[in-house]
Design a protein around this motif. Structure first.
Motif, PDB file in Angstrom:
ATOM      1  N   SER A 321       0.827  -1.220   0.000  1.00 50.65           N
ATOM      2  CA  SER A 321       0.000   0.000   0.000  1.00 50.65           C
ATOM      3  C   SER A 321       0.855   1.261   0.000  1.00 50.65           C
ATOM      4  O   SER A 321       0.403   2.319  -0.462  1.00 50.65           O
ATOM      5  CB  SER A 321      -0.931   0.004   1.215  1.00 50.65           C
ATOM      6  N   ALA A 324       1.483   3.241  -3.473  1.00 53.62           N
ATOM      7  CA  ALA A 324       0.441   4.007  -4.180  1.00 53.62           C
ATOM      8  C   ALA A 324       0.548   5.482  -3.834  1.00 53.62           C
ATOM      9  O   ALA A 324      -0.435   6.145  -3.508  1.00 53.62           O
ATOM     10  CB  ALA A 324      -0.940   3.455  -3.835  1.00 53.62           C
ATOM     11  N   LYS A 325       1.775   6.017  -3.882  1.00 51.21           N
ATOM     12  CA  LYS A 325       2.044   7.419  -3.621  1.00 51.21           C
ATOM     13  C   LYS A 325       2.527   8.058  -4.915  1.00 51.21           C
ATOM     14  O   LYS A 325       3.369   7.488  -5.612  1.00 51.21           O
ATOM     15  CB  LYS A 325       3.120   7.587  -2.544  1.00 51.21           C
ATOM     16  N   ARG A 360      -3.257   8.415  -6.909  1.00 52.00           N
ATOM     17  CA  ARG A 360      -3.593   8.276  -5.487  1.00 52.00           C
ATOM     18  C   ARG A 360      -5.055   7.862  -5.298  1.00 52.00           C
ATOM     19  O   ARG A 360      -5.377   7.140  -4.352  1.00 52.00           O
ATOM     20  CB  ARG A 360      -3.331   9.598  -4.765  1.00 52.00           C
ATOM     21  N   ASP A 362      -6.770   5.986  -7.310  1.00 48.75           N
ATOM     22  CA  ASP A 362      -7.001   4.636  -7.827  1.00 48.75           C
ATOM     23  C   ASP A 362      -5.915   3.701  -7.300  1.00 48.75           C
ATOM     24  O   ASP A 362      -5.259   2.987  -8.062  1.00 48.75           O
ATOM     25  CB  ASP A 362      -7.003   4.661  -9.361  1.00 48.75           C
ATOM     26  N   ASP A 363      -5.731   3.710  -5.980  1.00 48.22           N
ATOM     27  CA  ASP A 363      -4.675   2.891  -5.386  1.00 48.22           C
ATOM     28  C   ASP A 363      -4.906   1.403  -5.578  1.00 48.22           C
ATOM     29  O   ASP A 363      -3.953   0.620  -5.611  1.00 48.22           O
ATOM     30  CB  ASP A 363      -4.486   3.235  -3.912  1.00 48.22           C
ATOM     31  N   ASP A 364      -6.172   0.981  -5.727  1.00 52.75           N
ATOM     32  CA  ASP A 364      -6.442  -0.447  -5.953  1.00 52.75           C
ATOM     33  C   ASP A 364      -5.780  -0.929  -7.242  1.00 52.75           C
ATOM     34  O   ASP A 364      -5.229  -2.037  -7.292  1.00 52.75           O
ATOM     35  CB  ASP A 364      -7.950  -0.701  -6.027  1.00 52.75           C
ATOM     36  N   VAL A 366      -3.101   0.392  -8.648  1.00 56.38           N
ATOM     37  CA  VAL A 366      -1.654   0.372  -8.410  1.00 56.38           C
ATOM     38  C   VAL A 366      -1.259  -0.907  -7.687  1.00 56.38           C
ATOM     39  O   VAL A 366      -0.269  -1.562  -8.055  1.00 56.38           O
ATOM     40  CB  VAL A 366      -1.220   1.607  -7.589  1.00 56.38           C
ATOM     41  N   LEU A 367      -2.039  -1.304  -6.675  1.00 58.87           N
ATOM     42  CA  LEU A 367      -1.697  -2.500  -5.900  1.00 58.87           C
ATOM     43  C   LEU A 367      -1.732  -3.755  -6.766  1.00 58.87           C
ATOM     44  O   LEU A 367      -0.984  -4.704  -6.526  1.00 58.87           O
ATOM     45  CB  LEU A 367      -2.662  -2.644  -4.719  1.00 58.87           C
TER      46      LEU A 367
END
Length: 449
Positions: A321, A324-325, A360, A362-364, A366-367
């Motif tokens: 997590s 996601a920066k 940022r 849409d961090d899901d 990125v993960l």
């Protein structure tokens, strides 16, 4: 024998002795709890004839989803004496009996943590729902309201001189914990009248109320910003004057990908000639936009340099997590350290700050692009596959302006809160030691003590 007369002279004033002047200002005295006004008293908790007890063991069998509040140390804070009820536990006891009556809380009770992290102080005010009970790690002190203002005592023990006794106990090196005898022996400095005690407690409570109001305002503004961000970044809501379809693309079609070089922490130099960014700072120091860097270095050499509008992301972390920066740097020629992924786009096509918001938000996604097990990684080849929908650059610019303005508003409130915390610390230092005295002759305080 020579019979000359010997003249005896007075000792020169320069060799005289003078008594040491007292260090306490006029009207004050030195005590075991510090310098206080002469009309204040130093007493122990026990002298005030309180009811002192601690919670009971074995409450776990009564835990339930609903019922009466069960107060634990996690509900107490060193920031203030009010209970934090965001993480609550409840008990349902069919027949309370004597043990329940003994540990049942009442308005005006003072709480002290007596095991592990000792010396955290709590106060039971009207915000705490009753009936409520405490566990065995908390002591309850109930003062006669006609003798002392318990809120004043709570504030005195929670801050400044009142905490020194708890620190001394903790520093002894033994397993941290105090018994009820020690609680009764805690020293207090008390103003001479209940009216002055209440006035001090009321003044400090007013500041706490302001801090709580600012916390609520920050939370409200943050929620509004999050909702607005979700609407604007997905095109569900359009700013006035904009229409038409957004373009859908993969990031690899819009950007080039690079990586920073070197820059270990040992090369950081507060007086260095060049601005720089260490990858670790992306986790803790920078937000969606980097307007000013905080680090410098003395060597630039073959280092990788920024171009304004670049988007920077960390490429490794122990938790997925954290990757996601995304932060858009607004300056050219800043040295970018290793483990920084640099996403470079034409500013006439893609606003870097807009892209940072998109990533940022849409961090899901990125993960799903992160790889690794113990240490997680994110590479340019991964972020090329990141999909997004974008409007024209003019609309991107206006969306960024709107979101940054909302962020600046939240930050301004946070700064106001920080200043209020400093004010509270100063007021406590002045009022709880009697350095500043409140005029109470005409006050009619209804404060609960």
């Amino acid at each position: 024998m020579n019979s000359e007369t010997v003249e005896v002279r007075e000792v020169s004033p320069g060799y005289g002795f003078t008594a040491e002047k007292p260090t306490e200002p006029f009207g004050y005295k030195q005590t075991e709890v510090g310098v206080i006004p002469e009309d204040w008293s130093v007493l122990t908790v026990g002298v005030l004839n309180p009811f002192v007890t601690s919670g009971s063991r074995g409450w776990a069998q009564y835990y339930s989803k609903f019922g009466d509040l069960f107060v634990r140390i996690t509900n107490m804070s060193r920031e203030n004496v009010h209970l934090d009820l965001t993480d609550t536990r409840f008990v349902s006891v069919p027949n309370i009996g004597q043990e329940g009556d003994r540990t049942s809380l009442a308005r005006g009770d003072l709480l002290i943590s007596i095991t592990a992290d000792i010396g955290i102080i709590g106060y039971i005010d009207e915000s705490v729902p009753l009936p409520a009970y405490i566990n065995q790690h908390i002591a309850l002190v109930r003062f006669p309201s006609e003798i002392v203002c318990s809120k004043f005592v709570a504030l005195f023990l929670a801050f400044g001189e009142g905490q020194k006794r708890f620190h001394a106990i903790t520093d002894q090196g033994a397993k941290a914990g105090i018994n009820l005898k020690t609680v009764r022996e805690l020293p207090l400095a008390l103003p001479p009248t209940l009216k002055e005690q209440r006035a001090i407690a009321t003044a400090l409570s007013d500041v706490d109320a302001l801090l709580e109001e600012l916390d609520r305002l920050i939370a409200k503004k943050h929620d509004i910003k999050q909702a607005t961000m979700q609407q604007l970044l997905t095109g569900q809501t359009r700013l006035p004057g904009f229409e038409g379809e957004w373009e859908e693309a993969q990031l690899g079609e819009l950007c080039s990908f690079h990586k920073g070089k070197g820059l270990p922490k040992s090369s950081l130099d507060a007086y260095g000639r060049y601005e720089c960014i260490h990858y670790g700072e992306l986790f803790t120091q920078y937000g969606v936009e980097i307007r000013k860097t905080i680090s410098r270095t003395s060597t630039r050499g073959d280092k990788f340099l920024s171009v304004a509008n670049d988007v920077l992301m960390p490429t490794s972390d122990v938790t997925p997590s954290g990757l996601a920066k995304a932060s858009c740097i607004k300056s050219d020629k800043v040295v970018l350290g290793g483990d920084i992924l640099v996403i470079r786009a034409d500013p006439h096509t893609l606003n870097g700050t807009f892209l940072s918001y998109i990533i940022r938000n849409d961090d899901d996604q990125v993960l799903r692009l992160v790889t690794g097990t113990t240490v997680y990684h994110l590479y340019g080849s991964d972020m090329r596959k990141f999909t997004l929908r974008i409007p024209g650059v003019r609309e991107q610019n206006e969306i960024v302006k709107a979101l940054l303005a909302m962020g600046d508003e939240v930050e301004a409130i946070k700064q106001r809160r920080a200043k209020t915390v400093v004010l509270k610390q100063s007021m406590m230092q002045e009022l709880l030691t009697g350095r500043t005295r409140l005029k109470v002759a005409e006050q009619n305080s209804e404060f609960l003590c």
